[in-house]
Design an enzyme around this catalytic site. Structure first.
Site, PDB file in Angstrom:
ATOM      1  CG  HIS A   1      43.451  37.129  46.024  1.00  0.00           C
ATOM      2  ND1 HIS A   1      43.185  37.756  44.828  1.00  0.00           N
ATOM      3  CD2 HIS A   1      42.285  37.169  46.732  1.00  0.00           C
ATOM      4  CE1 HIS A   1      41.916  38.148  44.807  1.00  0.00           C
ATOM      5  NE2 HIS A   1      41.362  37.805  45.945  1.00  0.00           N
TER       6      HIS A   1
ATOM      7  CG  ASP B   1      46.142  37.243  43.041  1.00  0.00           C
ATOM      8  OD1 ASP B   1      45.785  36.067  43.270  1.00  0.00           O
ATOM      9  OD2 ASP B   1      45.333  38.182  42.915  1.00  0.00           O
TER      10      ASP B   1
ATOM     11  CB  SER C   1      38.816  39.724  45.558  1.00  0.00           C
ATOM     12  OG  SER C   1      38.701  38.322  45.523  1.00  0.00           O
TER      13      SER C   1
END
EC number: 2.3.1.31
Lengths: 375, 375
Positions: B356, B323, B151
């Protein structure tokens, strides 16, 4: 005997003589239903089409909004010569109960003489439809030629088919779903928490703070945040990228601050703020709750097909390929249930870059589908 | 001459002797960098791996969080015998500047003797990396065996490759992106507006309200709403449906009220509230801003491939099929740019229902990929 609608400066309002029974087991006395009509009802009253509006919509489907002055929200679809042709059909659109455009809602006066606020009963999509049935009764219409709706309007159209299936000849459901998913509920809960976190919400008791306008003095900041979050779900990632990308707003370089550097920020802030001019925060709570509670299969013993066994209506379902709020798979689930209940159904996935909001925007394919179905 | 880290009760903290230059053109004096290390640095200092944390992460990658007491956020990946094996590697993880776990951020004391609040400079991902470079310098490490991040951590790993490419042998980028999209910015803007709409935010000047704990007395309600909105983007629709569906929370029927009837509501409320115990609202503003500003191509003349021309590092990219925050297409864009710059790259899309957040959760495929790459 049906009560007679009364004309007010904001348009006709029907006052129900009897309390409206609600899914919660409570009932609502003194119900008012504000509505608009377009076109003329024919002699045998067979040309009436009910249009059901979405979460923040209203009855002004094809005439200017009395507060914002903006054109009706579906003038591209409803009017003389339009796909829903008011030269041929008598079009009705009523403000859902729970809302704030003239129908009974949390900002309405309760019997106590003060606004309901959070003492307004929690309502359901089926309760909204019950109010519409009362309106159709009052207009002397036995059977609707069609009931039409997008998004939450589609939920109402489905509820008509499931609960008052002998009162409709056809149902057109656009960009909708038969039940709210966990993700749908989650986004609504963010909005509700944003409103309730605003100290000006004050437990829903804020109507006396704004003087003449019940929308003022309330949790405008929280409501704006709720609208911003919801607005993202109405647009597709692709549509946002095409429309805004990473373009800056009226500046050549990033400011290294917290102003709206990006166009998307400026756009969202505007959407949030302007929404508070036309919508009541408590209504937002009540209507999102009704949507989250919506689960047509659950209402009918757990099997969606069973919801459609009491009607002979024709059905048309439309979804949009970039709608991630109520994606095509949701419409497909409804189509399968209708087939299982023995109904023929037209089901089309249309292509549009604009996500859920596509049903409100120019789309020739949608025009053709609607015109072909509303025949 | 590199400054010497100092040990504090919360772990080692490096104080920089020189002001840190920032992308904004400003510089930050008296920078502190809080960090953790695991394993031992070998004699030729060739076994160091820097792990970069995500938006709300911290340096406690493999040891308990000092406030919540919870285990480190990536103990399934980092530790003795784990895919990033601390028996072999010297693992470093530092709190990014702008954050609130010991590194300089808006809650830190400014030279004025009061907390910075909104006078803290707006920082970028590259500024966070500049602080990490200073830490690596202070530890006497010339070249990192690898830089690893998921991320926002992946953005930092990309920034290392682009700006300090001769200081790394390898970069592992998981569930990340080379630039924030309009939709990414939109969700962050909702969070920032939720915080700023909270009267307790008070222009960022709230630190004196909470007594000992700078997180208390601030805009906890707004921060909770921000976290709730963000949390939805970390999970997939499918994952939410599997985990919660429309199941009710500790009740047999809907209450027709505004309590958390649904499990998903209860879960989100908990996520929002518990977040405010461990995170500073101003840090949330600054770090989301840094992420929104991130556009690696823009930083390098508009061509992403040009960002990677100054490095000989090996690259590995991992995305997850569910995601939707940083979807596979974003990793593919990076892979194409790396190829265009002449770099071989391993690129894998892994399957997981959890969106995610998958990079933080048990996933045997991810373990194998990481172990195979960090060799």
């Amino acid at each position: 005997m049906a009560p007679t609608p009364e004309n007010t400066p904001a348009g006709p309002v029907l006052k129900l003589a009897q309390p409206l029974p609600l899914d919660s087991g409570r009932s609502l006395a003194g119900v008012q239903i504000a509505y608009e009509t377009y076109g003329n009802l024919n002699a045998d009253k067979s040309n009436a089409i009910l249009i059901c509006h979405a979460l923040t919509g209203d009855q002004h489907v094809a005439s200017p909004h009395p507060i914002t002055g903006k054109p009706g929200w579906w003038i591209r679809m409803v009017g003389p010569g339009m796909p829903i042709d008011t030269d041929r059909f008598f079009v009705i659109c009523s403000n859902v109960i729970g809302s704030c455009m003239g129908s009974s809602g949390p900002a309405s006066m309760a019997e106590s003489g003060a606004p309901y606020g959070m003492t307004f009963p929690v309502i359901t999509i089926r309760d909204m439809v019950r109010a519409q049935v009362a309106l159709v009764d009052a207009l002397g219409i036995g059977k609707l030629h069609a009931v039409v709706g997008g998004s939450m309007g589609g939920m109402q159209a489905l509820s008509w088919a499931a609960n008052f299936g002998d009162r409709i000849d056809a149902a057109l459901i656009i960009a909708s779903t038969s039940r709210h998913s966990a993700q749908n509920i989650a986004f609504h809960e963010v909005g509700r928490q944003a409103i309730m976190a605003d100290p000006k919400w004050n437990g829903g008791d804020y109507y006396s703070e704004g003087g003449e306008d019940p929308r003022k003095g309330g949790p405008e900041s929280g409501l704006a945040v709720a609208r911003m979050a919801a607005h993202i779900t109405y647009l597709s990632e692709q549509g946002l990228t095409e429309k805004f990308g990473r373009r800056l707003q009226d500046r050549d370089a990033k400011t290294f601050g917290f102003d709206a550097d990006f166009q998307i920020e400026s756009y969202l802030r505007y959407q949030g703020l302007s929404f508070t001019d036309r919508f009541d925060a408590n209504s937002y709570l009540y209507i999102t709750r009704a949507m989250d509670y919506f689960d047509l299969a659950e209402e009918h013993g757990g099997k969606l097909a069973d919801a459609f066994r009491g009607t002979k209506a024709r059905f048309c379902l439309v979804s949009f390929d970039t709608d991630w709020l109520y994606p095509t798979s949701e419409s497909r689930t409804i189509a399968h249930a209708l087939n299982a209940a023995g109904h023929p159904v037209s089901f089309m996935e249309l292509s549009s870059p604009f996500g859920h909001d596509s049903f409100l925007l120019d789309n020739d394919d949608l025009d053709r589908v609607v015109k072909g179905f509303i025949r």
